[in-house]
Write a protein that holds these residues in place. Structure first.
Motif, PDB file in Angstrom:
ATOM      1  N   GLY A 169      -0.474   8.225  11.840  1.00 15.05           N
ATOM      2  CA  GLY A 169      -1.628   7.857  11.729  1.00 15.05           C
ATOM      3  C   GLY A 169      -1.904   7.172  10.462  1.00 15.05           C
ATOM      4  O   GLY A 169      -1.176   7.216   9.642  1.00 15.05           O
ATOM      5  N   PHE A 170      -3.230   6.573  10.451  1.00 13.26           N
ATOM      6  CA  PHE A 170      -3.586   5.779   9.285  1.00 13.26           C
ATOM      7  C   PHE A 170      -4.275   6.134   8.263  1.00 13.26           C
ATOM      8  O   PHE A 170      -5.292   7.265   8.688  1.00 13.26           O
ATOM      9  N   ILE A 171      -3.999   6.121   7.246  1.00 13.63           N
ATOM     10  CA  ILE A 171      -5.114   6.438   6.126  1.00 13.63           C
ATOM     11  C   ILE A 171      -5.806   5.269   5.368  1.00 13.63           C
ATOM     12  O   ILE A 171      -5.106   4.554   4.840  1.00 13.63           O
ATOM     13  N   PHE A 172      -6.889   5.269   5.616  1.00 12.42           N
ATOM     14  CA  PHE A 172      -7.887   3.829   4.957  1.00 12.42           C
ATOM     15  C   PHE A 172      -7.986   4.229   3.598  1.00 12.42           C
ATOM     16  O   PHE A 172      -8.894   5.244   3.440  1.00 12.42           O
ATOM     17  N   ASP A 173      -7.683   3.488   2.745  1.00 12.27           N
ATOM     18  CA  ASP A 173      -7.813   3.757   1.597  1.00 12.27           C
ATOM     19  C   ASP A 173      -8.455   2.763   0.546  1.00 12.27           C
ATOM     20  O   ASP A 173      -7.875   1.637   0.637  1.00 12.27           O
ATOM     21  N   GLY A 174      -9.783   2.701   0.413  1.00 10.51           N
ATOM     22  CA  GLY A 174     -10.555   1.508  -0.320  1.00 10.51           C
ATOM     23  C   GLY A 174     -10.998   0.638   0.792  1.00 10.51           C
ATOM     24  O   GLY A 174     -11.586  -0.509   0.546  1.00 10.51           O
ATOM     25  N   PHE A 175     -11.049   1.141   1.851  1.00 13.66           N
ATOM     26  CA  PHE A 175     -11.591   0.376   3.180  1.00 13.66           C
ATOM     27  C   PHE A 175     -12.065   1.636   4.094  1.00 13.66           C
ATOM     28  O   PHE A 175     -11.003   2.497   4.369  1.00 13.66           O
ATOM     29  N   PRO A 176     -13.255   1.178   4.639  1.00 16.58           N
ATOM     30  CA  PRO A 176     -14.384   0.283   4.521  1.00 16.58           C
ATOM     31  C   PRO A 176     -15.084   0.438   3.287  1.00 16.58           C
ATOM     32  O   PRO A 176     -15.190   1.696   2.796  1.00 16.58           O
ATOM     33  N   ARG A 177     -15.568  -0.545   2.884  1.00 22.38           N
ATOM     34  CA  ARG A 177     -16.276  -0.563   1.533  1.00 22.38           C
ATOM     35  C   ARG A 177     -17.789  -0.854   1.781  1.00 22.38           C
ATOM     36  O   ARG A 177     -18.675  -0.880   0.863  1.00 22.38           O
ATOM     37  N   THR A 189      -3.572   8.264  -5.043  1.00 23.22           N
ATOM     38  CA  THR A 189      -2.659   9.352  -5.275  1.00 23.22           C
ATOM     39  C   THR A 189      -2.547  10.223  -4.013  1.00 23.22           C
ATOM     40  O   THR A 189      -1.651  10.668  -3.674  1.00 23.22           O
ATOM     41  N   GLN A 190      -3.873  10.383  -3.625  1.00 23.58           N
ATOM     42  CA  GLN A 190      -3.624  11.246  -2.403  1.00 23.58           C
ATOM     43  C   GLN A 190      -3.087  10.823  -1.176  1.00 23.58           C
ATOM     44  O   GLN A 190      -2.589  11.356   0.023  1.00 23.58           O
ATOM     45  N   ALA A 191      -3.448   9.542  -0.801  1.00 18.13           N
ATOM     46  CA  ALA A 191      -3.027   8.725   0.301  1.00 18.13           C
ATOM     47  C   ALA A 191      -1.224   8.729   0.038  1.00 18.13           C
ATOM     48  O   ALA A 191      -0.613   9.057   1.337  1.00 18.13           O
ATOM     49  N   ARG A 192      -0.966   8.615  -1.099  1.00 17.17           N
ATOM     50  CA  ARG A 192       0.648   8.760  -1.015  1.00 17.17           C
ATOM     51  C   ARG A 192       1.296  10.152  -0.683  1.00 17.17           C
ATOM     52  O   ARG A 192       2.051  10.167  -0.186  1.00 17.17           O
ATOM     53  N   PHE A 193       0.469  10.975  -0.935  1.00 16.38           N
ATOM     54  CA  PHE A 193       0.941  12.478  -0.877  1.00 16.38           C
ATOM     55  C   PHE A 193       0.976  12.659   0.807  1.00 16.38           C
ATOM     56  O   PHE A 193       1.718  13.247   1.328  1.00 16.38           O
ATOM     57  N   LEU A 194      -0.304  12.261   1.197  1.00 20.13           N
ATOM     58  CA  LEU A 194      -0.171  12.315   2.686  1.00 20.13           C
ATOM     59  C   LEU A 194       0.831  11.608   3.676  1.00 20.13           C
ATOM     60  O   LEU A 194       1.468  12.022   4.586  1.00 20.13           O
ATOM     61  N   CYS A 195       1.237  10.524   2.929  1.00 17.62           N
ATOM     62  CA  CYS A 195       2.226   9.623   3.685  1.00 17.62           C
ATOM     63  C   CYS A 195       3.466  10.471   3.580  1.00 17.62           C
ATOM     64  O   CYS A 195       4.141  10.453   4.623  1.00 17.62           O
ATOM     65  N   ASP A 196       3.942  10.801   2.381  1.00 18.44           N
ATOM     66  CA  ASP A 196       5.040  11.716   2.216  1.00 18.44           C
ATOM     67  C   ASP A 196       5.076  12.891   3.102  1.00 18.44           C
ATOM     68  O   ASP A 196       5.962  13.448   3.735  1.00 18.44           O
ATOM     69  N   ASP A 197       3.817  13.605   3.278  1.00 21.04           N
ATOM     70  CA  ASP A 197       3.923  14.865   3.882  1.00 21.04           C
ATOM     71  C   ASP A 197       3.813  14.942   5.392  1.00 21.04           C
ATOM     72  O   ASP A 197       4.289  15.835   5.969  1.00 21.04           O
ATOM     73  N   ARG A 198       3.068  13.736   6.033  1.00 19.33           N
ATOM     74  CA  ARG A 198       2.772  13.752   7.072  1.00 19.33           C
ATOM     75  C   ARG A 198       2.995  12.518   7.969  1.00 19.33           C
ATOM     76  O   ARG A 198       2.539  12.461   9.085  1.00 19.33           O
TER      77      ARG A 198
END
Ligand code: AMP
Length: 192
Positions: free
Chosen positions: A79-87, A15-24
């Motif tokens: 920039g990249f948001i790594f979501d669920g990586f690294p684990r 959810t937060q990753a999607r917000f960051l994609c939209d906003d930034r």
């Protein structure tokens, strides 16, 4: 700016990753989404990982590192948001090397802190919502797989908190608030 969103299943990383994609204008790299896509499209790799994923265990480091390596060579946008990586620690080391090769840095690791009761409620809620909307329910959004996923998080992923703390990248945010409250807290970290 490149960041990792770290936290157990159901913490709100997607959810937060999607917000960051939209906003930034950032790019979400979710290995879970990539693996589910491979599963749905029935690629060789997708077939190999299906059982492990449905059970709630982690797929091999080699597979997910390969997926990320490919994406890092593409468009970087904001920039990249790594979501669920690294684990795993091996994935964390590999990510460090891959970013370095690209002349990129890891700016922040944002840990979303939540407790287990909330996770179970959120995941059960997510499954019910999807079912009610006629959407496919994730094969691993059931109680049995959830237990395995939580254990995988505590055993294999939570050591990354210490790892990134030692590297000086770690920022912790309370993940229990509303989506908007968490979003504001994350913005506070990124804009500090
Ligand atoms: P997620 O959507 O992030 O909850 O991931 C769903 C499932 O995909 C996990 O339970 C694992 O089976 C697999 N998976 C996703 N990301 C990774 C990763 N970085 N390392 C190993 N397995 C992963």
């Amino acid at each position: 700016m490149n960041i990792i969103l770290l936290g157990p299943p159901g913490a709100g990383k997607g959810t937060q990753a999607r917000f960051l994609c939209d906003d930034r204008n950032m790019i979400q790299l979710s290995t879970g989404d990539m693996l589910r896509e491979a599963k749905t499209s029935g690629t060789e790799m997708g077939k190999r990982v299906a059982e492990v994923m449905d059970r709630g265990d982690l797929v091999t480091d080699e597979i997910v590192i390969g997926l990320i390596r490919e994406k890092l060579q593409g468009d970087k946008k904001g920039g990249f948001i790594f979501d669920g990586f690294p684990r795993t620690l091996a994935q964390a080391d590999a990510l460090g090397k891959l970013l370095q090769e690209q002349g990129e840095a890891l700016d922040h690791v944002v840990e979303l802190q939540v407790n287990d009761e909330v996770l179970v409620d959120r995941i059960v809620g997510r499954a019910a919502e999807a079912a009610a909307a006629g959407q496919p329910v994730r094969a691993d959004d059931n109680e049995e797989s959830l237990k395995v996923r939580l254990m995988a998080y505590y055993k294999q992923t939570s050591p990354l908190i210490g790892y990134y703390h030692a590297k000086g990248n770690l920022k912790s945010v309370d993940g229990l608030g509303s989506m908007d409250a968490v979003k504001l807290d994350i913005a506070g970290v990124l804009d500090a």
